[in-house]
Design a protein around this motif. Structure first.
Motif, PDB file in Angstrom:
ATOM      1  N   TYR A  38       4.441  -0.354 -14.332  1.00 22.48           N
ATOM      2  CA  TYR A  38       5.218  -0.478 -13.179  1.00 22.48           C
ATOM      3  C   TYR A  38       4.734  -1.695 -12.499  1.00 22.48           C
ATOM      4  N   VAL A  39       5.737  -2.616 -12.207  1.00 28.26           N
ATOM      5  CA  VAL A  39       5.600  -3.789 -11.561  1.00 28.26           C
ATOM      6  C   VAL A  39       5.574  -3.634  -9.906  1.00 28.26           C
ATOM      7  N   VAL A  40       4.390  -4.022  -9.295  1.00 22.28           N
ATOM      8  CA  VAL A  40       4.239  -3.730  -8.105  1.00 22.28           C
ATOM      9  C   VAL A  40       4.338  -4.874  -7.054  1.00 22.28           C
ATOM     10  N   GLY A  41       4.945  -5.117  -6.108  1.00 21.90           N
ATOM     11  CA  GLY A  41       5.335  -6.192  -5.120  1.00 21.90           C
ATOM     12  C   GLY A  41       4.253  -5.908  -3.979  1.00 21.90           C
ATOM     13  N   ALA A  42       3.478  -7.221  -3.647  1.00 21.91           N
ATOM     14  CA  ALA A  42       2.646  -7.225  -2.391  1.00 21.91           C
ATOM     15  C   ALA A  42       2.475  -8.455  -2.016  1.00 21.91           C
ATOM     16  N   ASP A  43       2.703  -8.528  -0.657  1.00 24.49           N
ATOM     17  CA  ASP A  43       2.564  -9.782  -0.009  1.00 24.49           C
ATOM     18  C   ASP A  43       1.165 -10.404   0.293  1.00 24.49           C
ATOM     19  N   ILE A  77       0.010  -0.124 -13.738  1.00 26.12           N
ATOM     20  CA  ILE A  77       0.776  -0.925 -12.688  1.00 26.12           C
ATOM     21  C   ILE A  77       0.117  -2.343 -12.929  1.00 26.12           C
ATOM     22  N   LYS A  78       0.997  -3.309 -12.529  1.00 26.16           N
ATOM     23  CA  LYS A  78       0.791  -4.738 -12.528  1.00 26.16           C
ATOM     24  C   LYS A  78       1.214  -5.016 -11.084  1.00 26.16           C
ATOM     25  N   ILE A  79       0.188  -5.661 -10.348  1.00 23.53           N
ATOM     26  CA  ILE A  79       0.523  -6.234  -8.875  1.00 23.53           C
ATOM     27  C   ILE A  79       0.659  -7.647  -8.999  1.00 23.53           C
ATOM     28  N   ILE A  80       1.858  -8.108  -8.332  1.00 22.47           N
ATOM     29  CA  ILE A  80       2.309  -9.320  -8.334  1.00 22.47           C
ATOM     30  C   ILE A  80       2.476  -9.749  -6.866  1.00 22.47           C
ATOM     31  N   ASN A  81       1.899 -11.063  -6.598  1.00 23.92           N
ATOM     32  CA  ASN A  81       2.188 -11.645  -5.180  1.00 23.92           C
ATOM     33  C   ASN A  81       3.657 -11.669  -5.143  1.00 23.92           C
ATOM     34  N   THR A  82       4.246 -11.199  -3.869  1.00 24.24           N
ATOM     35  CA  THR A  82       5.761 -11.347  -3.565  1.00 24.24           C
ATOM     36  C   THR A  82       5.751 -11.612  -1.924  1.00 24.24           C
ATOM     37  N   PRO A  83       6.301 -12.788  -1.778  1.00 24.66           N
ATOM     38  CA  PRO A  83       6.537 -13.009  -0.205  1.00 24.66           C
ATOM     39  C   PRO A  83       7.398 -11.834   0.351  1.00 24.66           C
ATOM     40  N   PHE A  84       6.933 -11.265   1.587  1.00 28.33           N
ATOM     41  CA  PHE A  84       7.623 -10.070   2.277  1.00 28.33           C
ATOM     42  C   PHE A  84       8.980 -10.646   2.381  1.00 28.33           C
ATOM     43  N   ASP A  85       9.301 -11.746   2.914  1.00 26.31           N
ATOM     44  CA  ASP A  85      11.106 -11.766   3.090  1.00 26.31           C
ATOM     45  C   ASP A  85      11.935 -11.617   1.721  1.00 26.31           C
ATOM     46  N   GLY A  86      11.280 -11.591   0.491  1.00 26.00           N
ATOM     47  CA  GLY A  86      11.861 -11.353  -0.521  1.00 26.00           C
ATOM     48  C   GLY A  86      11.561 -10.113  -1.208  1.00 26.00           C
ATOM     49  N   LEU A  87      10.744  -9.052  -0.733  1.00 26.09           N
ATOM     50  CA  LEU A  87      10.173  -7.913  -1.246  1.00 26.09           C
ATOM     51  C   LEU A  87      11.241  -7.046  -1.322  1.00 26.09           C
ATOM     52  N   PHE A  88      12.163  -6.623  -0.406  1.00 31.38           N
ATOM     53  CA  PHE A  88      13.028  -5.615  -0.401  1.00 31.38           C
ATOM     54  C   PHE A  88      14.249  -5.879  -1.525  1.00 31.38           C
ATOM     55  N   ASN A  89      14.550  -7.094  -1.449  1.00 26.74           N
ATOM     56  CA  ASN A  89      15.564  -7.566  -2.464  1.00 26.74           C
ATOM     57  C   ASN A  89      15.038  -7.451  -3.872  1.00 26.74           C
ATOM     58  N   GLY A  94      15.625  -4.389  -8.981  1.00 29.94           N
ATOM     59  CA  GLY A  94      14.758  -4.168 -10.133  1.00 29.94           C
ATOM     60  C   GLY A  94      13.741  -5.198 -10.479  1.00 29.94           C
ATOM     61  N   ASP A  95      13.518  -6.049  -9.846  1.00 28.21           N
ATOM     62  CA  ASP A  95      12.533  -6.986 -10.273  1.00 28.21           C
ATOM     63  C   ASP A  95      11.054  -6.484  -9.864  1.00 28.21           C
ATOM     64  N   ARG A  96      11.052  -5.413  -9.051  1.00 29.35           N
ATOM     65  CA  ARG A  96       9.766  -4.752  -8.661  1.00 29.35           C
ATOM     66  C   ARG A  96       9.919  -3.372  -8.640  1.00 29.35           C
ATOM     67  N   ASP A  97       9.074  -2.453  -9.016  1.00 33.67           N
ATOM     68  CA  ASP A  97       9.258  -1.101  -9.286  1.00 33.67           C
ATOM     69  C   ASP A  97       8.852  -0.196  -8.000  1.00 33.67           C
ATOM     70  N   GLN A 108      16.062   2.485   9.131  1.00 40.34           N
ATOM     71  CA  GLN A 108      16.640   1.511   8.703  1.00 40.34           C
ATOM     72  C   GLN A 108      16.340   1.365   6.997  1.00 40.34           C
ATOM     73  N   ARG A 109      15.046   1.259   6.962  1.00 42.16           N
ATOM     74  CA  ARG A 109      14.528   0.791   5.477  1.00 42.16           C
ATOM     75  C   ARG A 109      14.843   2.050   4.598  1.00 42.16           C
ATOM     76  N   LYS A 110      14.941   3.284   5.362  1.00 38.72           N
ATOM     77  CA  LYS A 110      15.340   4.594   4.316  1.00 38.72           C
ATOM     78  C   LYS A 110      16.281   4.246   3.810  1.00 38.72           C
ATOM     79  N   GLN A 111      17.517   3.692   4.330  1.00 38.52           N
ATOM     80  CA  GLN A 111      18.750   3.545   3.689  1.00 38.52           C
ATOM     81  C   GLN A 111      18.686   2.891   2.520  1.00 38.52           C
ATOM     82  N   SER A 112      17.953   2.079   2.055  1.00 40.00           N
ATOM     83  CA  SER A 112      18.064   1.179   0.961  1.00 40.00           C
ATOM     84  C   SER A 112      16.659   1.456   0.136  1.00 40.00           C
ATOM     85  N   MET A 113      15.786   2.057   0.211  1.00 39.78           N
ATOM     86  CA  MET A 113      14.600   2.548  -0.522  1.00 39.78           C
ATOM     87  C   MET A 113      14.070   3.819  -0.257  1.00 39.78           C
ATOM     88  N   ALA A 114      13.180   4.491  -0.940  1.00 39.61           N
ATOM     89  CA  ALA A 114      12.696   5.648  -0.767  1.00 39.61           C
ATOM     90  C   ALA A 114      10.984   5.477  -0.622  1.00 39.61           C
TER      91      ALA A 114
END
Length: 262
Positions: A38-43, A77-89, A94-97, A108-114
């Protein structure tokens, strides 16, 4: 066209299709059950939750938590540095799991993710120059506020002084917001308590002080996954339950926040 030739053509086409499917599965992330991890995004600009050490490795509370959860859940898992403003997209596309990056659970966030069960309780704090007369969040109505773009602090500032107000100054990271405060470009910075207290404690020479406004509600961080993946979410929740039960979560918390007074 002979029957023999037609049969050979169909067989060749089938083999090509199978090969293509096999290549897709081999390269997929673990959001696809056939993937290896699984690819994990974190700022990584959000110490002490996530930052880069001198070896460019990701370290911090969120990183340790995610690794512990993955171990208990039996997932790679593989954790990848991902700027916060690009995390949700990145998650939606599908670039992050998985996302773990001090993400507050809200409707608001529950509408697009779990979201998983909460793993951290936070609240907003205000950072000011030591000589500032500001004593509450309401006092900032006529001042310039620095926030990290897309955060709950950003949302709170918009509610206070207007969504399109030029007095809400958005930055890609909290260190940039603090830098602007030091230079006088903003009058205050609003951010999560864990990040704020860590920064002020480790930068005494900047002569900042903290205001804890009781009007700020508690916020709960969750680990996010793309909607429609209940199996992955169940594994993460199981991992969280296990690290809470065996004391791992408490040990991680004490490692990063034992000395925090906020």
């Amino acid at each position: 066209m002979t029957i023999r030739y037609l049969t050979a053509l169909v067989l060749a086409s089938s083999l090509l299709a199978l090969a293509a499917c096999g290549q897709k599965e081999d390269g997929a992330t673990a959001a696809n059950p056939g993937g290896a991890e699984y690819v994990v995004g974190a700022d990584a600009a959000y110490a002490p939750f996530a930052s880069e050490n001198q070896q460019k490795q990701l370290v911090g509370f969120d990183i340790d938590t995610m690794q512990a959860v993955a171990e208990k859940a039996g997932i790679k898992i593989k954790i990848i540095n991902t700027p916060f403003d690009g995390l949700f997209n990145a998650l939606i596309q599908g670039d992050r799991d998985i996302l773990i990056s001090t993400i507050t659970i809200n409707e608001q966030r529950k509408q697009s993710m779990a979201f998983s069960e909460p793993y951290f309780v936070a609240r907003q704090l205000i950072v000011l120059p030591a000589n500032s007369k500001i004593t509450s969040f309401d006092d900032l109505k006529s001042h310039k506020i620095g926030v990290q773009s897309g955060t709950t602090a950003d949302e709170a500032a918009q509610k206070l002084i207007g969504k399109n107000s030029a007095s809400v100054r958005r930055f890609e990271s909290m260190p940039l917001a603090f830098q602007e405060l030091e230079g006088g470009g903003v009058d205050a910075v609003v951010g999560d308590n864990g990040v704020v207290t860590h920064f002020v404690k480790n930068n005494p020479g900047k002569n900042f002080r903290i205001v804890d406004d009781p009007g700020f509600p508690d916020e709960h961080y969750g680990i996010a996954v793309k909607k429609g993946n209940p199996e992955l979410l169940a594994k993460i929740n199981y991992g969280l339950q296990q690290i809470k039960a065996d004391g791992t979560q408490e040990r991680i918390y004490k490692k990063y926040f034992a000395d925090n007074k906020q």
